[in-house]
Design a protein around this motif. Sequence first.
Motif, mmCIF file in Angstrom:
data_model
loop_
_atom_site.group_PDB
_atom_site.id
_atom_site.type_symbol
_atom_site.label_atom_id
_atom_site.label_comp_id
_atom_site.label_asym_id
_atom_site.label_seq_id
_atom_site.Cartn_x
_atom_site.Cartn_y
_atom_site.Cartn_z
ATOM 1 N N GLN A 1 6.657 8.687 -5.546
ATOM 2 C CA GLN A 1 6.462 8.114 -6.878
ATOM 3 C C GLN A 1 4.993 7.910 -7.240
ATOM 4 N N SER A 2 4.101 8.006 -6.270
ATOM 5 C CA SER A 2 2.680 7.785 -6.519
ATOM 6 C C SER A 2 1.985 9.108 -6.806
ATOM 7 N N ALA B 1 -17.475 5.079 -3.336
ATOM 8 C CA ALA B 1 -16.714 5.726 -2.279
ATOM 9 C C ALA B 1 -15.396 6.342 -2.717
ATOM 10 N N LEU B 2 -14.615 5.605 -3.470
ATOM 11 C CA LEU B 2 -13.239 6.033 -3.689
ATOM 12 C C LEU B 2 -13.002 6.613 -5.071
ATOM 13 N N GLY B 3 -12.266 7.694 -5.071
ATOM 14 C CA GLY B 3 -11.697 8.186 -6.309
ATOM 15 C C GLY B 3 -10.277 7.649 -6.322
ATOM 16 N N GLY B 4 -9.300 8.499 -6.366
ATOM 17 C CA GLY B 4 -7.928 8.070 -6.228
ATOM 18 C C GLY B 4 -7.429 8.453 -4.859
ATOM 19 N N ILE B 5 -7.219 7.487 -4.000
ATOM 20 C CA ILE B 5 -6.725 7.804 -2.664
ATOM 21 C C ILE B 5 -5.218 7.607 -2.624
ATOM 22 N N GLY B 6 -4.563 8.389 -1.840
ATOM 23 C CA GLY B 6 -3.115 8.314 -1.726
ATOM 24 C C GLY B 6 -2.697 7.990 -0.313
ATOM 25 N N TYR B 7 -3.380 7.035 0.304
ATOM 26 C CA TYR B 7 -3.044 6.617 1.656
ATOM 27 C C TYR B 7 -3.677 5.269 1.891
ATOM 28 N N ILE B 8 -3.445 4.697 3.033
ATOM 29 C CA ILE B 8 -3.991 3.392 3.397
ATOM 30 C C ILE B 8 -5.233 3.612 4.239
ATOM 31 N N LEU B 9 -6.323 2.968 3.862
ATOM 32 C CA LEU B 9 -7.563 3.118 4.620
ATOM 33 C C LEU B 9 -7.427 2.492 5.974
ATOM 34 N N SER C 1 -0.006 9.037 11.300
ATOM 35 C CA SER C 1 1.330 9.612 11.498
ATOM 36 C C SER C 1 2.306 9.215 10.401
ATOM 37 N N ALA C 2 1.842 8.431 9.433
ATOM 38 C CA ALA C 2 2.680 7.925 8.335
ATOM 39 C C ALA C 2 3.873 7.123 8.852
ATOM 40 N N ALA C 3 3.674 6.402 9.952
ATOM 41 C CA ALA C 3 4.727 5.547 10.530
ATOM 42 C C ALA C 3 4.557 4.140 9.939
ATOM 43 N N TYR C 4 4.849 4.026 8.641
ATOM 44 C CA TYR C 4 4.535 2.806 7.912
ATOM 45 C C TYR C 4 5.387 1.601 8.302
ATOM 46 N N ASP C 5 6.634 1.810 8.684
ATOM 47 C CA ASP C 5 7.453 0.671 9.129
ATOM 48 C C ASP C 5 6.873 0.077 10.411
ATOM 49 N N GLU C 6 6.504 0.950 11.344
ATOM 50 C CA GLU C 6 5.886 0.474 12.577
ATOM 51 C C GLU C 6 4.528 -0.175 12.288
ATOM 52 N N TRP C 7 3.778 0.406 11.356
ATOM 53 C CA TRP C 7 2.485 -0.150 10.972
ATOM 54 C C TRP C 7 2.659 -1.549 10.392
ATOM 55 N N ARG C 8 3.626 -1.718 9.505
ATOM 56 C CA ARG C 8 3.847 -3.027 8.890
ATOM 57 C C ARG C 8 4.268 -4.070 9.916
ATOM 58 N N ALA C 9 4.933 -3.654 10.984
ATOM 59 C CA ALA C 9 5.371 -4.587 12.031
ATOM 60 C C ALA C 9 4.195 -5.131 12.853
ATOM 61 N N LEU C 10 3.022 -4.511 12.746
ATOM 62 C CA LEU C 10 1.847 -4.988 13.482
ATOM 63 C C LEU C 10 1.229 -6.240 12.858
ATOM 64 N N ALA D 1 1.833 -9.348 2.537
ATOM 65 C CA ALA D 1 2.946 -8.580 3.133
ATOM 66 C C ALA D 1 3.724 -7.805 2.066
ATOM 67 N N GLU D 2 3.973 -8.428 0.930
ATOM 68 C CA GLU D 2 4.730 -7.768 -0.133
ATOM 69 C C GLU D 2 3.977 -6.557 -0.688
ATOM 70 N N MET D 3 2.689 -6.704 -0.902
ATOM 71 C CA MET D 3 1.899 -5.584 -1.425
ATOM 72 C C MET D 3 1.744 -4.460 -0.401
ATOM 73 N N ARG D 4 1.628 -4.813 0.895
ATOM 74 C CA ARG D 4 1.581 -3.763 1.923
ATOM 75 C C ARG D 4 2.882 -2.978 1.928
ATOM 76 N N ALA D 5 3.994 -3.678 1.776
ATOM 77 C CA ALA D 5 5.298 -3.010 1.747
ATOM 78 C C ALA D 5 5.406 -2.090 0.534
ATOM 79 N N LYS D 6 4.959 -2.562 -0.626
ATOM 80 C CA LYS D 6 5.008 -1.732 -1.841
ATOM 81 C C LYS D 6 4.087 -0.524 -1.726
#
Length: 149
Positions: A65-66, A141-149, A13-22, A51-56
């Motif tokens: 920007q990606s 497995a991976l080429g260039g992915i634009g999401y979090i596995l 769902s691209a709810a990254y703030d909620e995801w990071r809070a987990l 945590a910093e890299m997950r946020a970035k």
Amino acid sequence: MHFAWLEADLLDSAAYDEWRALWTPTARYIVPITPGATDFENTLNYAYDDAEMRAKRAERLVSGQSVSASPVARTVRLLSRFRLLRSDARTCELRCAQMLTEFRRGRERTYAADVEFVYLRGPGGLRIERKVIRLVNGTDALGGIGYIL
């Protein structure tokens, strides 16, 4: 199981703030290149995020920007074959299978992985302390992915 499903749903769902809070503040998100790797600090990984890299990573996905995230991929994660590896008053270790399907630029790709979670129990409930995604086909497995596995 429910916590793993929640995390998968937040990512799809691209709810990254909620995801990071987990996650705990000291947690690691790890995607090793070599499927059997265990010494993640001394081997090459697709991701070894604190945590910093997950946020970035999350910020790049929503900022536009990606290059690898444009256009945004639609994803669906299916989790199954859950196995509780260890559980005590403070820690819970869980392993499951993940099939992730990506649809982007008119093309569909599927990635299979074994996923290992280490959860910590606290006053606010479960939090992720470590997540290791072991792709079945490793370096191929991976080429260039634009999401979090």
